[in-house]
Write a protein that holds these residues in place. Structure first.
Motif, PDB file in Angstrom:
ATOM      1  N   TYR A 107      -6.161  13.069  -0.987  1.00 56.60           N
ATOM      2  CA  TYR A 107      -5.380  11.862  -0.764  1.00 56.60           C
ATOM      3  C   TYR A 107      -5.816  10.755  -1.717  1.00 56.60           C
ATOM      4  O   TYR A 107      -6.964  10.723  -2.173  1.00 56.60           O
TER       5      TYR A 107
ATOM      6  N   SER B 193       0.832  -1.205   0.000  1.00 60.24           N
ATOM      7  CA  SER B 193       0.000   0.000   0.000  1.00 60.24           C
ATOM      8  C   SER B 193       0.866   1.254   0.000  1.00 60.24           C
ATOM      9  O   SER B 193       2.000   1.250   0.481  1.00 60.24           O
TER      10      SER B 193
ATOM     11  N   THR C 171      -8.781   4.484  -2.724  1.00 56.27           N
ATOM     12  CA  THR C 171      -9.785   5.358  -2.135  1.00 56.27           C
ATOM     13  C   THR C 171      -9.305   6.802  -2.203  1.00 56.27           C
ATOM     14  O   THR C 171      -8.193   7.100  -1.753  1.00 56.27           O
TER      15      THR C 171
ATOM     16  N   ARG D 174       0.045   5.773   0.285  1.00 55.94           N
ATOM     17  CA  ARG D 174      -0.915   6.865   0.321  1.00 55.94           C
ATOM     18  C   ARG D 174      -0.289   8.101  -0.301  1.00 55.94           C
ATOM     19  O   ARG D 174       0.713   8.600   0.208  1.00 55.94           O
TER      20      ARG D 174
ATOM     21  N   GLN E  23      -5.452   6.722  -1.267  1.00 51.86           N
ATOM     22  CA  GLN E  23      -4.994   5.518  -0.579  1.00 51.86           C
ATOM     23  C   GLN E  23      -5.016   4.372  -1.571  1.00 51.86           C
ATOM     24  O   GLN E  23      -6.070   4.067  -2.145  1.00 51.86           O
TER      25      GLN E  23
ATOM     26  N   ASN F  62      -4.258   0.436  -2.119  1.00 52.79           N
ATOM     27  CA  ASN F  62      -4.033  -0.870  -1.499  1.00 52.79           C
ATOM     28  C   ASN F  62      -3.953  -1.954  -2.570  1.00 52.79           C
ATOM     29  O   ASN F  62      -4.370  -1.755  -3.709  1.00 52.79           O
TER      30      ASN F  62
ATOM     31  N   SER G 172      -0.496  12.087  -1.380  1.00 55.17           N
ATOM     32  CA  SER G 172      -1.102  13.338  -0.941  1.00 55.17           C
ATOM     33  C   SER G 172      -0.894  14.396  -2.015  1.00 55.17           C
ATOM     34  O   SER G 172       0.095  14.360  -2.751  1.00 55.17           O
TER      35      SER G 172
END
Length: 121
Positions: free
Chosen positions: A79, A17, A68, A19, A81, A83, A21
Motif C-alpha cells: 500500500y 489523501s 507511508t 491510498r 498512503q 496524505n 494498493s
C-alpha cells in the motif's frame, strides 16, 4: 511470471489523501522487496518509496512525512498512503517487485501497469 496490479488512483483536491494498493500474484515471493515509483507527465520515472519483506522502508525526500508505504504479506499486497497531496504529486504511480531492496528502478524486474493520480489545485 509475477503479476502486479495497482488500484486506488483518482482525482483528489490538493491537501487530500489517497491510498494506492498493489496486489501481487503468480510466482511472487513474500520475500520480494516492493517499491512505488511515479512518472509525471512529460518527465522521467522517479522513486517514491520501497519496503522489504519484513517492513524496513525508505522514501524519497519529497514524500517524507506525507506518504507511508506498508505491506500485508498474507495478501501479497503493498500500500501507499498518500496524505497532504500537492499538484506536483500528480503522476502515474507504478508498483514494482524484486529480490533487491532498492530505490533504483533499474533493479526491479517486475512492474505493474500503473494507476493515475491527479491532484487539482
Amino acid at each position: 511470471q509475477v503479476q502486479l496490479v495497482e488500484s486506488g488512483g483518482g482525482l483528489v483536491q490538493a491537501g487530500g489523501s489517497l491510498r494506492l494498493s498493489c496486489a501481487a500474484s503468480g510466482h511472487f515471493l513474500t520475500t520480494y522487496a516492493m517499491g512505488w515509483f511515479r512518472q509525471p507527465l512529460g518527465k522521467e520515472r522517479e522513486f517514491v518509496a520501497a519496503i522489504t519483506w519484513n517492513g524496513a522502508n525508505t522514501y524519497a525526500d519529497f514524500v517524507k512525512g506525507r506518504f507511508t508505504i506498508s505491506r500485508l504479506n498474507a495478501k501479497n499486497t503493498v500500500y501507499l498512503q498518500m496524505n497532504s497531496l500537492k499538484p506536483e504529486d500528480a503522476a502515474i504511480y507504478y508498483c514494482a517487485a524484486d529480490n533487491t531492496f532498492s530505490a533504483s528502478a533499474d533493479e526491479y524486474d517486475y512492474w505493474g501497469r500503473g494507476t493515475q493520480v491527479t491532484v487539482s489545485s
